[in-house]
Design a protein around this motif. Structure first.
Motif, PDB file in Angstrom:
ATOM      1  N   ARG A  19       0.719  -1.236  -0.186  1.00 23.56           N
ATOM      2  CA  ARG A  19      -0.063   0.037   0.168  1.00 23.56           C
ATOM      3  C   ARG A  19       0.711   1.262  -0.103  1.00 23.56           C
ATOM      4  O   ARG A  19       1.938   1.273   0.627  1.00 23.56           O
ATOM      5  CB  ARG A  19      -1.023  -0.035   1.109  1.00 23.56           C
ATOM      6  N   ASN A  75       3.739   0.609  16.758  1.00 23.74           N
ATOM      7  CA  ASN A  75       3.349   1.683  15.648  1.00 23.74           C
ATOM      8  C   ASN A  75       1.838   1.213  15.470  1.00 23.74           C
ATOM      9  O   ASN A  75       1.216   0.110  14.990  1.00 23.74           O
ATOM     10  CB  ASN A  75       3.830   1.201  14.387  1.00 23.74           C
ATOM     11  N   HIS A  81      -4.024   8.275  16.180  1.00 24.46           N
ATOM     12  CA  HIS A  81      -4.900   9.489  16.201  1.00 24.46           C
ATOM     13  C   HIS A  81      -6.088   9.350  16.724  1.00 24.46           C
ATOM     14  O   HIS A  81      -6.740  10.553  17.145  1.00 24.46           O
ATOM     15  CB  HIS A  81      -4.615   9.830  14.657  1.00 24.46           C
ATOM     16  N   HIS A 101       6.710   5.548  13.837  1.00 23.56           N
ATOM     17  CA  HIS A 101       5.820   5.733  12.512  1.00 23.56           C
ATOM     18  C   HIS A 101       6.835   5.827  11.402  1.00 23.56           C
ATOM     19  O   HIS A 101       7.910   6.325  11.331  1.00 23.56           O
ATOM     20  CB  HIS A 101       5.234   7.129  12.398  1.00 23.56           C
ATOM     21  N   ILE A 102       6.431   4.916  10.512  1.00 28.07           N
ATOM     22  CA  ILE A 102       7.367   4.617   9.174  1.00 28.07           C
ATOM     23  C   ILE A 102       7.434   6.277   8.403  1.00 28.07           C
ATOM     24  O   ILE A 102       8.438   6.661   8.025  1.00 28.07           O
ATOM     25  CB  ILE A 102       6.707   3.961   8.423  1.00 28.07           C
ATOM     26  N   SER A 103       6.232   6.730   8.225  1.00 24.16           N
ATOM     27  CA  SER A 103       6.103   7.999   7.541  1.00 24.16           C
ATOM     28  C   SER A 103       6.430   9.071   8.690  1.00 24.16           C
ATOM     29  O   SER A 103       6.177   9.165   9.870  1.00 24.16           O
ATOM     30  CB  SER A 103       4.856   8.284   6.740  1.00 24.16           C
ATOM     31  N   ARG A 112      -3.002  13.748  11.193  1.00 22.29           N
ATOM     32  CA  ARG A 112      -2.044  13.005  11.873  1.00 22.29           C
ATOM     33  C   ARG A 112      -1.110  13.493  12.647  1.00 22.29           C
ATOM     34  O   ARG A 112       0.072  12.631  13.201  1.00 22.29           O
ATOM     35  CB  ARG A 112      -1.214  12.369  10.712  1.00 22.29           C
TER      36      ARG A 112
END
Ligand code: DQA
Length: 146
Positions: A19, A75, A81, A101-103, A112
């Motif tokens: 994704r 994670n 949120h 968090h990866i992003s 976010r």
């Protein structure tokens, strides 16, 4: 051997690598689990790596961690949120908690930018891609040794 470090992953992270790779990269969650297992061996810590799309399952693992884990890396995906329930569960855990968090959530939509989990987390890593898990695990090894 110290108690294992739990690495818990929330909703949609089972689709990692498939994704929105432009946001989350091309590594799969199985790749991340393998990296964490190998690093855990190197650091002398057993790692239990889990993922669920269900909030209640994540809460059950956090409850289990009260007796069974030395620390939690989490994670929580989108539950970050929204979930007061995950925050409450983490508040009932005595050991160190690190949020991954990866992003870089702060570079993304305003919804976010707020994390309930950050009210409990001892540290937060965001925007380091899947490498954030290994960085968190190294930090957790230091925290649980202290
Ligand atoms: C995420 C960021 C969240 O906002 C999002 O809902 C996720 C993944 C991350 O790892 O960057 O599912 O936690």
């Amino acid at each position: 051997m110290p108690k294992p470090i739990f690495i818990l992953n929330g909703p949609n992270l089972n689709l990692l690598g498939k994704r929105q790779p432009e946001i989350y990269g091309s590594e799969t969650l199985a790749d991340v689990a393998a990296t964490c297992a190998a690093l855990g061996d190197e650091l002398g810590h057993a790692v239990r790596f889990e993922q669920s799309n269900w909030e209640g399952q994540l809460i059950d693992w956090i409850h289990e961690a009260r007796d069974a884990a030395s620390g939690i890396i989490i994670n929580p995906g989108a539950f970050t949120h929204t979930s007061v329930a995950i925050l409450d569960a983490l508040n009932a855990f005595d050991g160190p908690v690190l949020e991954v968090h990866i992003s870089n959530v702060h570079k993304r939509e305003a919804f976010r930018h707020h994390s309930y989990v950050s009210l409990r987390a001892d540290g937060v890593i965001a925007g380091f891609g899947t490498q954030g898990y290994a960085l968190a695990l190294r930090r957790m090894a230091t925290l649980v040794a202290a």
